[in-house]
Every structure is written in C-alpha cells, then in structure tokens.
Design a protein around this motif. Structure first.
Motif, short mmCIF file in Angstrom:
data_model
loop_
_atom_site.label_atom_id
_atom_site.label_comp_id
_atom_site.label_asym_id
_atom_site.label_seq_id
_atom_site.Cartn_x
_atom_site.Cartn_y
_atom_site.Cartn_z
N ASP A 268 2.85 10.74 8.62
CA ASP A 268 3.57 10.41 9.86
C ASP A 268 3.80 11.62 10.76
O ASP A 268 4.53 11.53 11.75
CB ASP A 268 4.90 9.72 9.55
N THR A 269 3.18 12.76 10.45
CA THR A 269 3.30 13.94 11.31
C THR A 269 2.77 13.61 12.71
O THR A 269 1.64 13.14 12.85
CB THR A 269 2.49 15.12 10.74
N PRO A 270 3.55 13.86 13.77
CA PRO A 270 3.06 13.56 15.12
C PRO A 270 1.92 14.50 15.53
O PRO A 270 2.00 15.70 15.34
CB PRO A 270 4.29 13.78 16.02
N VAL A 271 0.88 13.93 16.08
CA VAL A 271 -0.26 14.69 16.60
C VAL A 271 -0.35 14.44 18.09
O VAL A 271 -0.56 13.29 18.51
CB VAL A 271 -1.57 14.26 15.90
N PRO A 272 -0.17 15.46 18.92
CA PRO A 272 -0.25 15.26 20.38
C PRO A 272 -1.61 14.67 20.78
O PRO A 272 -2.66 15.13 20.31
CB PRO A 272 -0.08 16.67 20.94
N ARG B 78 -7.10 9.07 0.87
CA ARG B 78 -8.42 8.43 0.75
C ARG B 78 -9.17 8.50 2.08
O ARG B 78 -10.40 8.66 2.11
CB ARG B 78 -8.28 6.97 0.31
N THR B 79 -8.44 8.38 3.18
CA THR B 79 -9.06 8.47 4.50
C THR B 79 -9.60 9.87 4.74
O THR B 79 -10.70 10.04 5.30
CB THR B 79 -8.06 8.08 5.60
N TYR C 85 0.84 -1.19 0.00
CA TYR C 85 0.00 0.00 0.00
C TYR C 85 0.88 1.25 0.00
O TYR C 85 2.04 1.23 0.40
CB TYR C 85 -0.94 -0.01 1.20
N ASP C 86 0.30 2.33 -0.46
CA ASP C 86 0.97 3.62 -0.52
C ASP C 86 0.45 4.45 0.65
O ASP C 86 -0.72 4.86 0.65
CB ASP C 86 0.64 4.29 -1.86
N PRO C 87 1.27 4.71 1.69
CA PRO C 87 0.79 5.41 2.87
C PRO C 87 0.17 6.77 2.56
O PRO C 87 -0.87 7.14 3.12
CB PRO C 87 2.04 5.55 3.74
#
Length: 289
Positions: A132-136, A15-16, A7-9
C-alpha cells in the motif's frame, strides 16, 4: 467458475513482483531477436520500435516514482497536454504520444538493454516496500498516486500486453498465462477501473456487476451516477449482471487485444444474472486508454 477466496495482499504482491521479473526477462529476449523495429506492431499506427519506446518510458516513469530509485529527470508531467483540466483519457493519450518519441533512431537498437536496466530499477527501488506504499503517478492527474501493488500490477500489464503487441508485429511467439492475468486484474484493475470510468457516459447510470474470474479474483464493480467502486471479495449483495470469464480472455478483451465475440465463442466469457445483456456496458463505461 469464480468462487470467492480470501487473499493475502503481501503474498499476492510478492507473486506479482516475481511474475514481473520473469516477464521482463522474456521481453528483453523477445526484443533482442527482432531485427527490424520499424515493422507495424499489433497496435497500429505504432511500429514495434514505438511500442518498445513506450514501454521504456513506462518503466522509467514508475522506476523514478518508487522511493528507492532516482530518475525521470526531464519529464515535466504538469506540461502534458490537458493539464489540470484534462480528463483521464486525454492525459493518457497525450502521455502515450509523448512516450513514443523519447527513444528514436539508432538508440532503438539498445531497447533490450534499456528495458532490462529500467525494469530492474523499478524492482530494486520497490523491494521490501509494503503493497500500500503510495507511488506518485502525476501522468494520471495532478497529485495522483497509486498503491505500489497497483503500480507493480500495471508494470506487469504493460509488459505482457505490449510484449504481445511487439511479438505480433515481429511474428514471434509470446505467452500470457492465466496466473499472470489474474495478478494484473487483482493488483492493478481494482485501482485503475474507477480512474478509467467515463464520467459522461456514467451519468445517471446505476449498475452492479459481479465479475468472477476463473481461479480468482472476484470483483464487485458498482457504477453509481458517475462514480465507480471496485471491491475484492465483497459481501453478498444483489447484482444486475454477473460476468464469468477466464482471466487471460478478460484481460485481452478489456484492453482491445481480443474481440468480445471471440471470447464468448471460445467459451472463455459468459454473462448471467438478472440483466445479462448489460455485460457489454462494462467496457463502454470503463474503457482502456
């Protein structure tokens, strides 16, 4: 069922986002057609309005957490009961209880507009960011963060499942498609299943599950002495139990919206492998809050 596919992240994350925007639109339409917010929902003891208030809090929390949007003022996450020492389940239960009271009384008549505004804020603030950006996510524990892909998948999961809860209470139709369920499982559950592991029940346990969802994704879920790891498209290895399932059925069973016997009876879930009887252990070890 459940063939391994790469899959392509970035593409799956996009799509999400598209699925989330569509689901929010359907949710706002649903809420706008509900006259009585105090009828029981599909998740007692919450009313339909309680579920809507909880969703509004979820939208606020994630919308405030993404880098592009301010907000979330007035919520002291470190003051959540359980504090530094609270387990994952205890913290989530406390946050859920807190969330229901954040919108009450006459303000619930504006739930549709509030959900639309806060859902749009999350999508706007997270636009263009890498998956992959971190979300607190301090409500999961002090200093905790999740990848943006997981946060987006969680927003979709909350929207779909709680939309179903509200629709069941209001006796209105609500759809939850296989593609949407696959996106939730692939984007959110890879991150959340290890967090939701019950460490006490998992002590001394060593089980490897091959979770194959029709149309993808395919996950290796390995529990080893109090720790769980979940890997997409894992290389071949021996598994104790293989669970093959339709994505929607697996999502509904995982979050208690469908009994497992019904999914099996309908042919939407089955177990195989060397020790197929271990299939029920997965939901015992990794529980939905």
């Amino acid at each position: 069922m459940g063939a391994v596919t790469a899959y392509d992240p970035a593409a799956e994350h996009e799509r999400t986002r598209v699925a989330l925007e569509a689901a929010i639109g359907r949710l706002v339409e649903l809420v706008g057609g509900i006259d009585d917010m105090e009828v029981p929902s599909g998740v007692p003891p919450w009313s339909v309005g309680d579920v809507g208030a909880h969703l509004a809090a979820v939208y606020l929390a994630y919308g405030a957490a993404v880098p592009g949007e301010p907000g979330g003022e007035g919520i002291d996450w470190e003051a959540v009961p359980g504090g530094q020492d609270g387990t994952f389940g205890e913290r989530i239960a406390a946050v859920n209880a807190l969330s229901v009271g954040l919108i009450a009384g006459a303000e619930r008549k504006r739930l549709g507009a509030i959900l639309a505004e806060r859902g749009a804020a999350f999508l706007r603030g997270s636009a263009g960011l890498a998956p992959d950006t971190p979300v607190p996510a301090p409500w999961y524990g002090p200093g905790r963060a999740v990848p943006l892909a997981a946060a987006t998948g969680l927003m979709l999961s909350e929207t779909l499942l709680h939309g179903l809860d509200m629709a069941r209470g209001a006796r209105r139709p609500w759809s939850l498609g296989a593609e949407e369920a696959s996106l939730v499982i692939g984007q959110a559950m890879v991150t959340m299943m290890p967090l939701a592991l019950d460490p006490e029940k998992a002590k001394g346990v060593r089980i490897a599950f091959d979770l194959a969802l029709k149309g993808g994704p395919r996950l290796a879920v390995v529990v080893e002495d109090g720790v769980a790891t979940v890997t997409r498209d894992a290389p071949p290895r021996p598994y104790d139990c293989r669970i093959a399932a339709a994505p929607t059925a697996f999502l509904l069973v995982s979050f208690g919206r469908m009994p497992i016997w019904k999914a099996i009876a309908l042919g939407r879930m089955r177990a195989g492998g060397r020790r197929p009887w271990l299939a029920t252990r997965l939901s015992e070890l990794i529980t939905a809050p």
